[in-house]
Design a protein around this motif. Structure first.
Motif, mmCIF file in Angstrom:
data_model
loop_
_atom_site.group_PDB
_atom_site.id
_atom_site.type_symbol
_atom_site.label_atom_id
_atom_site.label_comp_id
_atom_site.label_asym_id
_atom_site.label_seq_id
_atom_site.Cartn_x
_atom_site.Cartn_y
_atom_site.Cartn_z
ATOM 1 N N GLY A 82 0.809 -1.208 0.000
ATOM 2 C CA GLY A 82 0.000 0.000 0.000
ATOM 3 C C GLY A 82 0.849 1.267 0.000
ATOM 4 N N PHE A 83 1.880 1.278 0.835
ATOM 5 C CA PHE A 83 2.725 2.470 0.921
ATOM 6 C C PHE A 83 3.560 2.655 -0.341
ATOM 7 C CE2 PHE A 83 6.704 4.606 1.909
ATOM 8 C CZ PHE A 83 6.247 5.769 2.526
ATOM 9 N N GLN A 84 4.137 1.574 -0.844
ATOM 10 C CA GLN A 84 5.070 1.680 -1.967
ATOM 11 C C GLN A 84 4.375 1.915 -3.305
ATOM 12 O OE1 GLN A 84 8.334 1.789 -1.696
ATOM 13 N NE2 GLN A 84 8.585 1.164 0.434
ATOM 14 N N THR A 85 3.144 1.426 -3.456
ATOM 15 C CA THR A 85 2.470 1.526 -4.758
ATOM 16 C C THR A 85 1.264 2.458 -4.746
ATOM 17 O OG1 THR A 85 0.892 -0.303 -4.416
ATOM 18 C CG2 THR A 85 3.110 -0.879 -5.210
ATOM 19 N N GLY A 86 0.626 2.624 -3.596
ATOM 20 C CA GLY A 86 -0.611 3.400 -3.527
ATOM 21 C C GLY A 86 -1.824 2.639 -4.016
ATOM 22 N N ALA A 87 -1.632 1.379 -4.416
ATOM 23 C CA ALA A 87 -2.743 0.584 -4.954
ATOM 24 C C ALA A 87 -3.690 0.152 -3.836
ATOM 25 C CB ALA A 87 -2.210 -0.651 -5.683
ATOM 26 N N PRO A 88 -5.003 0.295 -4.046
ATOM 27 C CA PRO A 88 -5.952 -0.156 -3.036
ATOM 28 C C PRO A 88 -6.067 -1.673 -3.022
ATOM 29 C CG PRO A 88 -7.116 0.681 -4.950
ATOM 30 C CD PRO A 88 -5.656 0.927 -5.202
ATOM 31 N N LEU A 89 -6.128 -2.253 -1.825
ATOM 32 C CA LEU A 89 -6.325 -3.693 -1.697
ATOM 33 C C LEU A 89 -7.813 -4.009 -1.697
ATOM 34 C CD1 LEU A 89 -3.757 -4.831 1.030
ATOM 35 C CD2 LEU A 89 -3.650 -5.205 -1.445
ATOM 36 N N VAL A 90 -8.203 -5.035 -2.461
ATOM 37 C CA VAL A 90 -9.613 -5.433 -2.537
ATOM 38 C C VAL A 90 -9.764 -6.838 -1.969
ATOM 39 C CG1 VAL A 90 -10.113 -3.954 -4.515
ATOM 40 C CG2 VAL A 90 -9.302 -6.289 -4.916
ATOM 41 N N ARG A 91 -10.976 -7.142 -1.503
ATOM 42 C CA ARG A 91 -11.227 -8.440 -0.876
ATOM 43 C C ARG A 91 -11.580 -9.524 -1.897
ATOM 44 N NH1 ARG A 91 -9.339 -8.883 4.115
ATOM 45 N NH2 ARG A 91 -10.628 -10.744 4.244
ATOM 46 N N GLU A 92 -12.199 -9.122 -3.014
ATOM 47 C CA GLU A 92 -12.668 -10.100 -3.986
ATOM 48 C C GLU A 92 -11.747 -10.150 -5.204
ATOM 49 O OE1 GLU A 92 -15.065 -12.153 -3.385
ATOM 50 O OE2 GLU A 92 -15.500 -11.182 -1.456
ATOM 51 N N PRO A 93 -11.359 -11.342 -5.633
ATOM 52 C CA PRO A 93 -10.495 -11.460 -6.815
ATOM 53 C C PRO A 93 -11.058 -10.760 -8.048
ATOM 54 C CG PRO A 93 -10.654 -13.575 -5.693
ATOM 55 C CD PRO A 93 -11.638 -12.653 -5.028
ATOM 56 N N ALA A 94 -12.376 -10.795 -8.213
ATOM 57 C CA ALA A 94 -12.988 -10.214 -9.416
ATOM 58 C C ALA A 94 -12.829 -8.704 -9.491
ATOM 59 C CB ALA A 94 -14.475 -10.577 -9.467
ATOM 60 N N ASP A 95 -12.499 -8.058 -8.365
ATOM 61 C CA ASP A 95 -12.371 -6.593 -8.345
ATOM 62 C C ASP A 95 -10.944 -6.112 -8.605
ATOM 63 O OD1 ASP A 95 -15.071 -6.382 -7.689
ATOM 64 O OD2 ASP A 95 -14.670 -6.481 -5.528
ATOM 65 N N ALA A 96 -9.998 -7.040 -8.773
ATOM 66 C CA ALA A 96 -8.588 -6.678 -8.858
ATOM 67 C C ALA A 96 -8.100 -6.572 -10.296
ATOM 68 C CB ALA A 96 -7.750 -7.704 -8.110
ATOM 69 N N HIS A 97 -7.213 -5.616 -10.527
ATOM 70 C CA HIS A 97 -6.473 -5.547 -11.797
ATOM 71 C C HIS A 97 -5.219 -6.406 -11.728
ATOM 72 C CE1 HIS A 97 -8.276 -1.370 -13.040
ATOM 73 N NE2 HIS A 97 -9.192 -2.299 -12.858
ATOM 74 N N PHE A 98 -4.646 -6.501 -10.520
ATOM 75 C CA PHE A 98 -3.472 -7.334 -10.295
ATOM 76 C C PHE A 98 -3.712 -8.206 -9.077
ATOM 77 C CE2 PHE A 98 -1.640 -3.985 -12.852
ATOM 78 C CZ PHE A 98 -0.714 -4.657 -13.652
ATOM 79 N N ALA A 99 -3.256 -9.457 -9.149
ATOM 80 C CA ALA A 99 -3.339 -10.376 -8.019
ATOM 81 C C ALA A 99 -1.944 -10.918 -7.745
ATOM 82 C CB ALA A 99 -4.299 -11.517 -8.324
ATOM 83 N N PHE A 100 -1.557 -10.919 -6.479
ATOM 84 C CA PHE A 100 -0.253 -11.439 -6.074
ATOM 85 C C PHE A 100 -0.484 -12.685 -5.228
ATOM 86 C CE2 PHE A 100 0.558 -7.220 -7.428
ATOM 87 C CZ PHE A 100 1.844 -7.260 -7.962
ATOM 88 N N SER A 102 1.148 -16.121 -3.369
ATOM 89 C CA SER A 102 2.310 -16.820 -2.834
ATOM 90 C C SER A 102 2.063 -18.319 -2.699
ATOM 91 C CB SER A 102 2.682 -16.237 -1.460
ATOM 92 O OG SER A 102 1.617 -16.419 -0.549
ATOM 93 N N ASP A 103 0.831 -18.742 -2.914
ATOM 94 C CA ASP A 103 0.458 -20.159 -2.765
ATOM 95 C C ASP A 103 -0.340 -20.590 -3.993
ATOM 96 O OD1 ASP A 103 -0.111 -22.664 -1.783
ATOM 97 O OD2 ASP A 103 -1.635 -21.984 -0.357
ATOM 98 N N PRO A 104 0.325 -20.750 -5.147
ATOM 99 C CA PRO A 104 -0.395 -21.043 -6.393
ATOM 100 C C PRO A 104 -1.233 -22.315 -6.330
ATOM 101 C CG PRO A 104 1.874 -20.414 -6.875
ATOM 102 C CD PRO A 104 1.784 -20.589 -5.395
ATOM 103 N N ALA A 105 -0.806 -23.298 -5.543
ATOM 104 C CA ALA A 105 -1.532 -24.569 -5.491
ATOM 105 C C ALA A 105 -2.951 -24.402 -4.950
ATOM 106 C CB ALA A 105 -0.759 -25.581 -4.646
ATOM 107 N N ASN A 106 -3.182 -23.349 -4.172
ATOM 108 C CA ASN A 106 -4.508 -23.106 -3.605
ATOM 109 C C ASN A 106 -5.171 -21.855 -4.184
ATOM 110 O OD1 ASN A 106 -4.759 -25.315 -1.649
ATOM 111 N ND2 ASN A 106 -2.972 -24.361 -0.691
ATOM 112 N N LEU A 107 -4.749 -21.475 -5.378
ATOM 113 C CA LEU A 107 -5.335 -20.297 -6.031
ATOM 114 C C LEU A 107 -6.779 -20.572 -6.444
ATOM 115 C CD1 LEU A 107 -4.696 -17.464 -7.350
ATOM 116 C CD2 LEU A 107 -4.261 -18.749 -9.453
ATOM 117 N N PRO A 108 -7.690 -19.615 -6.247
ATOM 118 C CA PRO A 108 -9.038 -19.778 -6.806
ATOM 119 C C PRO A 108 -8.969 -19.957 -8.322
ATOM 120 C CG PRO A 108 -8.969 -17.928 -5.282
ATOM 121 C CD PRO A 108 -7.547 -18.363 -5.479
ATOM 122 N N ALA A 109 -9.990 -20.577 -8.897
ATOM 123 C CA ALA A 109 -10.012 -20.811 -10.338
ATOM 124 C C ALA A 109 -9.855 -19.490 -11.100
ATOM 125 C CB ALA A 109 -11.316 -21.498 -10.739
#
Length: 200
Positions: A82-100, A102-109
């Motif tokens: 948040g501090f370094q990019t200013g990007a707002p964090l969202v709770r729902e994957p569908a609302d994001a332009h970027f997703a980060f 760290s656990d690809p094996a449990n990524l939502p579809a």
């Protein structure tokens, strides 16, 4: 505000962000090619420096960001992003332009993330997956735009049913997600136009 939130950005913010942006764009233009030597920030773990570099180069106040539960567990990660990019964090994957992730094996579809529309395919999400390796996992054969014949990439770990999910993603073109894979070896990109199959 904790020091870890303020510190750990690019040593030379303008130059390093531009260099990382060019590396990502080159990786997108040449799917499966591993970009190395990107200038790295020092984000709090478990966010990898390579993932942090992508965030600093591509994300800003106009790019909502989703981070997976493992990254969200450590408040220092969200604070740093948040501090370094200013990007707002969202709770729902569908609302994001970027997703980060760290656990690809449990990524939502993949279908749970923004797909864009026929008129605005650029409004889809780019997923940045942290992997352990790009060279020692199951061999994947990549074909399509930006690839002369084919290239091989062997990332690990990947989301469940990755090849099948990716095939479905390609059928949505021009809609669909794009992937950036990062690890300590470097970064590689898989744009939605890339055909991926398991090496026989």
């Amino acid at each position: 505000m904790e020091a870890v939130t303020i510190e750990g950005g690019f040593p030379d913010p303008v130059f390093d962000a531009q260099a990382t942006f060019r590396a990502v764009m080159d990786a997108m233009a040449r799917p499966g090619t591993v970009a190395r030597g990107v200038h790295l920030p020092r984000p709090p773990a478990p966010l990898m420096p390579e993932a942090g570099a992508v965030a600093l180069a591509l994300c800003d106040a106009d790019t909502p960001m989703w981070i997976d539960p493992l990254l969200r567990e450590d408040k220092a990660v969200a604070g740093w992003l948040g501090f370094q990019t200013g990007a707002p964090l969202v709770r729902e994957p569908a609302d994001a332009h970027f997703a980060f992730v760290s656990d690809p094996a449990n990524l939502p579809a993949f279908e749970n993330f923004a797909q864009g529309s026929q008129e605005y395919p650029d409004r889809s999400a780019t997923l940045v997956l942290q992997v352990e390796t790009l060279t020692s996992g199951e061999a994947l054969r990549l074909e399509g735009p930006g690839i002369e014949t084919f290239v091989m990439l062997s990332p690990r770990p990947l989301p469940r049913h990755f090849v099948e999910q990716w095939a479905q993603n390609r059928t949505r073109f021009p809609r669909g997600i794009d992937l950036i894979l990062v690890c300590r070896e470097g970064l590689a990109a898989l744009p939605r136009t890339t055909k991926i199959s398991k090496e026989a």
